[in-house]
Every structure is written in C-alpha cells, then in structure tokens.
Design a protein around this motif. Structure first.
Motif, PDB file in Angstrom:
ATOM      1  N   ALA A 189       0.830  -1.210   0.000  1.00  0.00           N
ATOM      2  CA  ALA A 189       0.000   0.000   0.000  1.00  0.00           C
ATOM      3  C   ALA A 189       0.863   1.258   0.000  1.00  0.00           C
ATOM      4  CB  ALA A 189      -0.947  -0.002   1.200  1.00  0.00           C
ATOM      5  N   THR A 190       2.010   1.192   0.652  1.00  0.00           N
ATOM      6  CA  THR A 190       2.940   2.325   0.663  1.00  0.00           C
ATOM      7  C   THR A 190       3.551   2.513  -0.723  1.00  0.00           C
ATOM      8  OG1 THR A 190       3.403   1.990   3.011  1.00  0.00           O
ATOM      9  CG2 THR A 190       5.009   3.278   1.770  1.00  0.00           C
ATOM     10  N   SER A 191       3.958   1.406  -1.343  1.00  0.00           N
ATOM     11  CA  SER A 191       4.524   1.481  -2.702  1.00  0.00           C
ATOM     12  C   SER A 191       3.507   2.019  -3.699  1.00  0.00           C
ATOM     13  CB  SER A 191       4.992   0.099  -3.156  1.00  0.00           C
ATOM     14  OG  SER A 191       6.074  -0.335  -2.373  1.00  0.00           O
ATOM     15  N   ALA A 192       2.227   1.694  -3.490  1.00  0.00           N
ATOM     16  CA  ALA A 192       1.163   2.167  -4.386  1.00  0.00           C
ATOM     17  C   ALA A 192       0.780   3.617  -4.111  1.00  0.00           C
ATOM     18  CB  ALA A 192      -0.065   1.268  -4.254  1.00  0.00           C
ATOM     19  N   GLY A 193       1.327   4.194  -3.022  1.00  0.00           N
ATOM     20  CA  GLY A 193       1.043   5.585  -2.703  1.00  0.00           C
ATOM     21  C   GLY A 193      -0.204   5.799  -1.866  1.00  0.00           C
ATOM     22  N   ASN A 194      -0.765   4.718  -1.310  1.00  0.00           N
ATOM     23  CA  ASN A 194      -1.976   4.834  -0.507  1.00  0.00           C
ATOM     24  C   ASN A 194      -1.720   5.017   0.987  1.00  0.00           C
ATOM     25  OD1 ASN A 194      -3.900   4.575  -2.641  1.00  0.00           O
ATOM     26  ND2 ASN A 194      -3.322   2.427  -2.779  1.00  0.00           N
ATOM     27  N   LEU A 195      -0.562   4.613   1.443  1.00  0.00           N
ATOM     28  CA  LEU A 195      -0.177   4.789   2.847  1.00  0.00           C
ATOM     29  C   LEU A 195       1.181   5.462   2.918  1.00  0.00           C
ATOM     30  CD1 LEU A 195      -1.024   1.342   4.547  1.00  0.00           C
ATOM     31  CD2 LEU A 195      -2.348   3.472   4.640  1.00  0.00           C
ATOM     32  N   ALA A 196       1.414   6.145   4.031  1.00  0.00           N
ATOM     33  CA  ALA A 196       2.722   6.709   4.336  1.00  0.00           C
ATOM     34  C   ALA A 196       3.132   6.174   5.703  1.00  0.00           C
ATOM     35  CB  ALA A 196       2.663   8.227   4.368  1.00  0.00           C
ATOM     36  N   MET A 197       4.402   5.875   5.857  1.00  0.00           N
ATOM     37  CA  MET A 197       4.934   5.414   7.144  1.00  0.00           C
ATOM     38  C   MET A 197       5.838   6.508   7.702  1.00  0.00           C
ATOM     39  SD  MET A 197       3.634   2.428   7.689  1.00  0.00           S
ATOM     40  CE  MET A 197       4.606   1.801   9.058  1.00  0.00           C
ATOM     41  N   ALA A 198       5.687   6.742   9.008  1.00  0.00           N
ATOM     42  CA  ALA A 198       6.502   7.772   9.660  1.00  0.00           C
ATOM     43  C   ALA A 198       6.776   7.341  11.092  1.00  0.00           C
ATOM     44  CB  ALA A 198       5.779   9.113   9.645  1.00  0.00           C
ATOM     45  N   ALA A 199       7.815   7.919  11.670  1.00  0.00           N
ATOM     46  CA  ALA A 199       8.129   7.642  13.068  1.00  0.00           C
ATOM     47  C   ALA A 199       6.990   8.155  13.947  1.00  0.00           C
ATOM     48  CB  ALA A 199       9.439   8.330  13.450  1.00  0.00           C
ATOM     49  N   ALA A 200       6.676   7.379  14.965  1.00  0.00           N
ATOM     50  CA  ALA A 200       5.609   7.759  15.900  1.00  0.00           C
ATOM     51  C   ALA A 200       6.034   8.998  16.670  1.00  0.00           C
ATOM     52  CB  ALA A 200       5.316   6.618  16.855  1.00  0.00           C
ATOM     53  N   PRO A 201       5.109   9.928  16.904  1.00  0.00           N
ATOM     54  CA  PRO A 201       5.463  11.150  17.637  1.00  0.00           C
ATOM     55  C   PRO A 201       6.003  10.868  19.040  1.00  0.00           C
ATOM     56  CG  PRO A 201       3.261  11.333  16.687  1.00  0.00           C
ATOM     57  CD  PRO A 201       3.725   9.929  16.458  1.00  0.00           C
ATOM     58  N   ALA A 202       5.436   9.895  19.722  1.00  0.00           N
ATOM     59  CA  ALA A 202       5.835   9.616  21.105  1.00  0.00           C
ATOM     60  C   ALA A 202       7.058   8.720  21.204  1.00  0.00           C
ATOM     61  CB  ALA A 202       4.669   8.978  21.860  1.00  0.00           C
ATOM     62  N   ASP A 203       7.350   7.944  20.162  1.00  0.00           N
ATOM     63  CA  ASP A 203       8.451   6.987  20.211  1.00  0.00           C
ATOM     64  C   ASP A 203       9.017   6.843  18.808  1.00  0.00           C
ATOM     65  OD1 ASP A 203      10.185   4.851  20.411  1.00  0.00           O
ATOM     66  OD2 ASP A 203       8.752   3.498  21.378  1.00  0.00           O
ATOM     67  N   GLY A 204      10.113   7.524  18.544  1.00  0.00           N
ATOM     68  CA  GLY A 204      10.710   7.546  17.218  1.00  0.00           C
ATOM     69  C   GLY A 204      11.160   6.191  16.712  1.00  0.00           C
ATOM     70  N   ARG A 205      11.244   5.198  17.594  1.00  0.00           N
ATOM     71  CA  ARG A 205      11.640   3.848  17.170  1.00  0.00           C
ATOM     72  C   ARG A 205      10.472   3.105  16.522  1.00  0.00           C
ATOM     73  NH1 ARG A 205      13.300   1.891  22.881  1.00  0.00           N
ATOM     74  NH2 ARG A 205      11.425   3.103  23.186  1.00  0.00           N
ATOM     75  N   ARG A 206       9.269   3.550  16.814  1.00  0.00           N
ATOM     76  CA  ARG A 206       8.066   2.889  16.303  1.00  0.00           C
ATOM     77  C   ARG A 206       7.560   3.639  15.076  1.00  0.00           C
ATOM     78  NH1 ARG A 206       3.219   2.490  20.392  1.00  0.00           N
ATOM     79  NH2 ARG A 206       2.756   4.465  19.421  1.00  0.00           N
ATOM     80  N   ARG A 207       7.094   2.876  14.068  1.00  0.00           N
ATOM     81  CA  ARG A 207       6.576   3.497  12.844  1.00  0.00           C
ATOM     82  C   ARG A 207       5.074   3.314  12.794  1.00  0.00           C
ATOM     83  NH1 ARG A 207       9.611   4.668   8.614  1.00  0.00           N
ATOM     84  NH2 ARG A 207       8.486   3.391   7.123  1.00  0.00           N
ATOM     85  N   GLU A 208       4.414   4.352  12.289  1.00  0.00           N
ATOM     86  CA  GLU A 208       2.956   4.341  12.175  1.00  0.00           C
ATOM     87  C   GLU A 208       2.549   4.657  10.745  1.00  0.00           C
ATOM     88  OE1 GLU A 208       1.262   7.031  15.031  1.00  0.00           O
ATOM     89  OE2 GLU A 208       2.244   6.036  16.711  1.00  0.00           O
ATOM     90  N   ALA A 209       1.467   4.012  10.319  1.00  0.00           N
ATOM     91  CA  ALA A 209       0.932   4.242   8.973  1.00  0.00           C
ATOM     92  C   ALA A 209      -0.151   5.302   9.024  1.00  0.00           C
ATOM     93  CB  ALA A 209       0.359   2.938   8.422  1.00  0.00           C
ATOM     94  N   SER A 210      -0.269   6.025   7.942  1.00  0.00           N
ATOM     95  CA  SER A 210      -1.368   6.977   7.777  1.00  0.00           C
ATOM     96  C   SER A 210      -1.786   6.958   6.311  1.00  0.00           C
ATOM     97  CB  SER A 210      -0.956   8.386   8.196  1.00  0.00           C
ATOM     98  OG  SER A 210       0.108   8.848   7.383  1.00  0.00           O
ATOM     99  N   LEU A 211      -3.041   7.324   6.081  1.00  0.00           N
ATOM    100  CA  LEU A 211      -3.544   7.392   4.715  1.00  0.00           C
ATOM    101  C   LEU A 211      -2.982   8.619   4.007  1.00  0.00           C
ATOM    102  CD1 LEU A 211      -7.318   6.561   5.235  1.00  0.00           C
ATOM    103  CD2 LEU A 211      -5.642   5.155   4.046  1.00  0.00           C
ATOM    104  N   THR A 212      -2.634   8.448   2.758  1.00  0.00           N
ATOM    105  CA  THR A 212      -2.243   9.575   1.916  1.00  0.00           C
ATOM    106  C   THR A 212      -3.514  10.104   1.246  1.00  0.00           C
ATOM    107  OG1 THR A 212      -1.942   8.178  -0.022  1.00  0.00           O
ATOM    108  CG2 THR A 212       0.001   8.494   1.419  1.00  0.00           C
ATOM    109  N   PRO A 213      -3.451  11.246   0.605  1.00  0.00           N
ATOM    110  CA  PRO A 213      -4.616  11.707  -0.167  1.00  0.00           C
ATOM    111  C   PRO A 213      -5.073  10.664  -1.193  1.00  0.00           C
ATOM    112  CG  PRO A 213      -3.109  13.527   0.145  1.00  0.00           C
ATOM    113  CD  PRO A 213      -2.398  12.279   0.656  1.00  0.00           C
ATOM    114  N   ALA A 214      -4.124   9.991  -1.833  1.00  0.00           N
ATOM    115  CA  ALA A 214      -4.489   8.941  -2.800  1.00  0.00           C
ATOM    116  C   ALA A 214      -5.200   7.786  -2.091  1.00  0.00           C
ATOM    117  CB  ALA A 214      -3.255   8.431  -3.534  1.00  0.00           C
TER     118      ALA A 214
END
Length: 124
Positions: A52-77
C-alpha cells in the motif's frame, strides 16, 4: 470499481480500511495494530503495508511519542481510493437490499454498526 480477480485491490482496501478504523478510534496504526485489526500475522500485515505504501496509498513515519516505532497513515491517494471503494460498497448494498424499505435498510445498517462497536469493546 470492478471485481478484483487477483485480489490486489481488495487487499489494498483492507489495509487502508484498517488504518482508517484504527485512526478513528485513536489507536496508532502500527504494524502490530494493523495485523490485529485485520486478523493476520505481523509479517502478512507488513507485506500489505509495504504494498500500500509502494502504491502511494499509505505513508509510514516515526511515531510522535516513540521515534523507534513506525505508524501508517492514509495519503490523499489512499483516502480517494477508500472513497471510491465505499461508493462501490454502497452501490452493492443498494442492489442487495433492493425492495427494502428505507427503515429496514437503516435498521440493518445500524445493527451492523452496533455489532462492530461491540466487537471493539470486547476486543479491548
């Protein structure tokens, strides 16, 4: 949205729906949370997220509270893809419930929503 013989579109919708559902409930959309939401193992969820990330539907980023953890979020696409999937689902629901009164259709939708809400409460 046409039937998806290979299942790729369905899997894309599934993982994006999970991210959206978790976000709406205030739960960080980590790989483990997505796996639990979908009911698959962590490695399967990780593959879905990567796709889903490769297709541009999700973005992964470091969690605000813990930079070691990654969280997904929806992109506009991803949001656009989900909007399209929801329209298709609503069209299919309308076809399946053709001849039902508005009250019956509403009551059924409400009962399903209540069941989902209850499942989240039991799962917590």
């Amino acid at each position: 949205m046409a039937a998806d013989a290979g299942g790729d579109q369905g899997r894309m919708v599934l993982v994006c729906e999970a991210v959206q559902a978790l976000s709406r409930r205030g739960i960080p959309a980590t790989v483990n949370a997505i796996a639990h939401e979908i009911g698959i193992d962590q490695s399967g969820a990780s593959r879905l997220i990567k796709s889903a990330t490769s297709a541009g539907n999700l973005a992964m980023a470091a969690a605000p509270a813990d930079g070691r953890r990654r969280e997904a979020s929806l992109t506009p696409a991803g949001r656009s893809m989900l909007d399209q999937a929801h329209r298709w689902q609503e069209d299919v629901f309308a076809q399946l419930t053709e001849g039902w009164s508005d009250t019956r259709r509403h009551d059924f939708q409400q009962a399903m929503t209540d069941l989902m809400d209850r499942s989240y409460a039991i799962d917590a």
